[in-house]
Design a protein around this motif. Structure first.
Motif, short mmCIF file in Angstrom:
data_model
loop_
_atom_site.label_atom_id
_atom_site.label_comp_id
_atom_site.label_asym_id
_atom_site.label_seq_id
_atom_site.Cartn_x
_atom_site.Cartn_y
_atom_site.Cartn_z
N LYS A 110 17.71 16.71 27.06
CA LYS A 110 17.48 15.40 26.44
C LYS A 110 16.84 14.44 27.43
CE LYS A 110 20.81 15.43 22.65
NZ LYS A 110 21.99 14.77 22.04
N ARG A 117 8.55 11.62 25.93
CA ARG A 117 8.21 10.62 24.90
C ARG A 117 7.77 9.32 25.54
NH1 ARG A 117 12.52 10.45 20.52
NH2 ARG A 117 11.63 12.53 20.33
N ARG A 221 18.04 20.63 15.00
CA ARG A 221 17.96 19.40 14.20
C ARG A 221 17.23 19.63 12.89
NH1 ARG A 221 15.92 14.09 16.58
NH2 ARG A 221 16.83 13.45 14.58
N THR A 229 14.29 13.39 8.55
CA THR A 229 15.08 12.69 9.56
C THR A 229 14.44 12.84 10.94
OG1 THR A 229 17.14 13.08 8.34
CG2 THR A 229 17.34 12.55 10.67
N VAL A 230 14.01 14.04 11.26
CA VAL A 230 13.39 14.28 12.57
C VAL A 230 12.08 13.52 12.70
CG1 VAL A 230 12.40 16.05 14.08
CG2 VAL A 230 14.49 16.54 12.80
N ASN A 232 11.32 10.66 11.79
CA ASN A 232 11.54 9.26 12.16
C ASN A 232 11.41 9.07 13.68
OD1 ASN A 232 12.00 8.31 9.54
ND2 ASN A 232 14.17 8.83 9.64
N ASP A 233 11.75 10.11 14.43
CA ASP A 233 11.65 10.03 15.89
C ASP A 233 10.21 10.10 16.38
OD1 ASP A 233 14.38 9.93 15.94
OD2 ASP A 233 14.66 12.03 16.50
#
Length: 235
Positions: A110, A117, A221, A229-230, A232-233
């Motif tokens: 992570k 990112r 995920r 949902t993914v 959105n990242d």
């Protein structure tokens, strides 16, 4: 049981309506194109090695490289999940292995994903990203935790494995790739040509072809939370 139920709900939603039909078409086209590209790339590489009197030593059962950190684009992750939906045994094995992997590796991965990112969102040079990530990559490799897709020393998703996995080959004794071996064995990184990479990238939404996430985290995920949902990242 609760997790299995959630995965079934996510799968059912994934293929509903027009969006589901487009997803099926995309996955089939992406996998077909990926196979064609790697077959071409592999054959060209093998021919170039033959001219030098070398040949690939990688073989099934040799899994020394399957302890490296691997990231994958969202587009490729969607195709891997589609493959898992059609191969229940592989999915169950991944989910079982993932629990062990997460205990040791999730936190450090992570950290790497956040750095990637940040670099993408701020247009940092790739050299800056590597300077920050390389120590984490080394720490990850030092953990010597196998990829959750490694089953009996073989890749369970070999035909659709991530590009970074498919791109590396060795021409030396397989044992030289061991972490404890002293030969410091070099490997070849064999990438498709720019035209083929562009062809593959244009099959998907640009956002899903650029951003990358640690492979096990992304697949888990997508299986348990779903694509919307993914996504959105990635916005």
């Amino acid at each position: 049981m609760r997790k299995a139920h959630q995965i079934r709900l996510v799968k059912r939603k994934a293929y509903l309506g027009a969006d589901g039909a487009r997803r099926k078409k995309f996955c089939a086209e992406y996998q077909r194109t990926l196979t064609q590209i790697w077959t071409k790339t592999y054959n060209v590489f093998v021919s170039s090695l033959a001219l030098k009197g070398e040949r690939i030593s990688c073989r099934k059962g040799c899994a020394y490289c399957c302890f490296q950190h691997v990231s994958v684009t969202l587009a490729h992750g969607i195709v891997i999940v589609d493959y898992l939906y059609s191969n229940d045994n592989v999915m169950r094995q991944f989910l079982s292995n993932y629990e062990k992997w997460r205990e040791s590796a999730e936190s450090i991965c992570k950290e790497m994903d956040v750095l990637y990112r940040l670099a993408m969102n701020t247009s940092q040079p790739i050299s800056s990203l590597r300077a920050s990530r390389d120590p984490l990559v080394d720490r990850y490799f030092g953990l010597q935790i196998p990829c959750p897709f490694l089953v009996k020393s073989a890749c369970a998703i070999y035909t659709i494995r991530p590009m970074c996995c498919a791109a590396h080959y060795s021409v030396n004794a397989c044992e030289w790739c061991s972490q404890t071996d002293q030969h410091n064995s070099p490997t070849y990184e064999v990438m498709p040509d720019d035209g083929d990479i562009y062809t593959l990238a244009t099959l998907a939404d640009p956002r899903s072809s650029i951003y990358q996430v640690t492979l096990p985290i992304l697949i888990y995920r997508l299986l348990t939370e779903g694509l919307s949902t993914v996504l959105n990242d990635f916005r």
